[in-house]
Design an enzyme around this catalytic site. Structure first.
Site, PDB file in Angstrom:
ATOM      1  CE  LYS A  98      -3.101   2.879   2.590  1.00 54.10           C
ATOM      2  NZ  LYS A  98      -3.808   3.193   3.838  1.00 54.10           N
ATOM      3  N   GLY A 159      -8.224   9.882   9.187  1.00 52.30           N
ATOM      4  CA  GLY A 159      -8.557  10.067  10.596  1.00 52.30           C
ATOM      5  C   GLY A 159      -9.652  11.086  10.882  1.00 52.30           C
ATOM      6  CB  ALA A 185      -8.370   7.947   4.087  1.00 54.35           C
ATOM      7  N   GLY A 186     -11.097   8.390   5.693  1.00 60.32           N
ATOM      8  CA  GLY A 186     -12.215   9.309   5.879  1.00 60.32           C
ATOM      9  C   GLY A 186     -13.499   8.677   6.367  1.00 60.32           C
ATOM     10  CB  ALA A 207      -7.365   2.213  10.221  1.00 57.31           C
ATOM     11  CB  SER A 208      -9.409   6.188  12.529  1.00 55.49           C
ATOM     12  OG  SER A 208      -8.075   6.428  12.179  1.00 55.49           O
TER      13      SER A 208
END
Lengths: 257, 66
Positions: A98, A159, A185-186, A207-208
């Site tokens: 990645k 994040g 992301a986001g 992830a987050s």
């Protein structure tokens, strides 16, 4: 065998949800989340060995039969990213990477010039590159031309949990993609993940939103359902949006009351 | 002899190989990689790779992230 397989570079993954492992307070939380998410691939960062740490993320992934996708998180230049990918290949014996090349700490947005440069170098060196990219259809096109095996546009900055800031661009990227598109992301909550899939993305990387949720394992379950629901809705074909109401009940046969 | 290991000065025995250094730091070399003076060293050569006085060694592994 699925009737809707998720295939990247000839490799079928059992889930369209890819999990990042950053942000979790412990390996035990990662373990619970990845089991709950039913993910088939997780991304990990490469850092100096710290003899004080106990346990290994690689052991956790191996135990759960989850494919590892090393990333180049933290890299600012093509040179750093290429070097990190070489390190990851040696450490983890995979040529999948990645690719992340961010411009600065404040935005964590990809630096397009460094990103394309790194992608070209890595593809030439035999890597299978999955680049984290801006939600820019032209940049996505360039990355495909460079030989990347997927493109991973951001929904919004890493994040933030702001969801998909520019769905029209994501749709544009999907509409001309010749490789899988993975929204990266986001994502803040399950509806964001479902929306990404409804827009036609082939997968979601997050992830987050799981690792920093109040209950990571429960959110992981929610994300798994959201990705599946969004995919099913995309394939089912949603109704077109209209400006005016359209009755669903027959207008004929009304009783005189 | 003194080398720089992951950013800090470190005293190691003469003739220490990369494989031995990795094992002493991490317990095993599984999931790890080594960079010596800016060059990634192929895993297959770690057992015969002698570390020299003053070299800058980075020992890296996979961690939670991304």
């Amino acid at each position: 065998m699925s009737d809707d397989p998720f295939v990247i570079a000839g490799v079928e993954l059992a889930s369209r949800l890819i999990l990042g492992t950053g942000g979790a307070p412990s390996l035990a939380v990662v373990d619970e989340a990845l089991v709950a998410s039913r993910t088939a691939m997780c991304t990990v960062a490469m850092r100096r060995i710290d003899p004080r740490t106990s346990g290994s993320i690689i052991d956790v992934l191996d135990r759960r039969g989850v494919r590892v996708l090393p990333n180049t998180a933290g890299c600012r230049t093509a040179r750093e990213a290429v070097q990190t990918a070489l390190i990851a290949r040696e450490a983890l014996e995979t040529d999948w990477v990645k690719l992340e090349v961010v411009a600065d700490e404040r935005t964590l947005l990809p630096d397009p010039l460094e990103l394309v440069d790194a992608a070209q170098q890595l593809v030439a060196d035999g890597f299978h590159v999955l680049p984290y990219t801006n939600d820019d259809p032209i940049l996505a096109r360039r990355l495909q031309q460079a030989g990347c095996i997927a493109v991973m546009p951001l929904g919004s900055p890493i994040g933030t949990g702001l969801g998909i800031a520019n769905p029209h661009n994501i749709e544009l990227i999907v509409s001309e993609a010749t490789v899988p598109v993975i929204l990266d992301a986001g994502i803040g909550t399950a509806s964001d993940a479902a929306f990404a899939m409804e827009l036609g993305c082939d997968g979601v990387l997050l992830a987050s939103s799981v690792t920093r949720a109040q209950d990571p394992a429960a959110m992981a379950v929610a994300m798994a359902y959201a990705v599946e629901a969004g995919r099913l809705a995309r394939r089912a074909g949603r109704i077109p949006k209209r400006f005016h109401a359209q009755a669903s009940s027959p207008t004929e046969g009304m009783a005189v009351l | 002899m003194v080398i720089t290991l992951n950013g800090a000065k470190c005293e190691i025995s003469d003739g220490t190989t990369l494989d031995e250094l990795l094992t002493s730091l991490a317990g095993s070399s599984r999931g790890s990689a080594a960079v010596v003076d800016g060059e990634v060293v192929p895993r297959a050569t770690w057992g015969q790779f002698p570390i020299l006085e003053g070299q800058v060694v980075e020992l890296i592994t996979a961690v939670q992230g991304g």
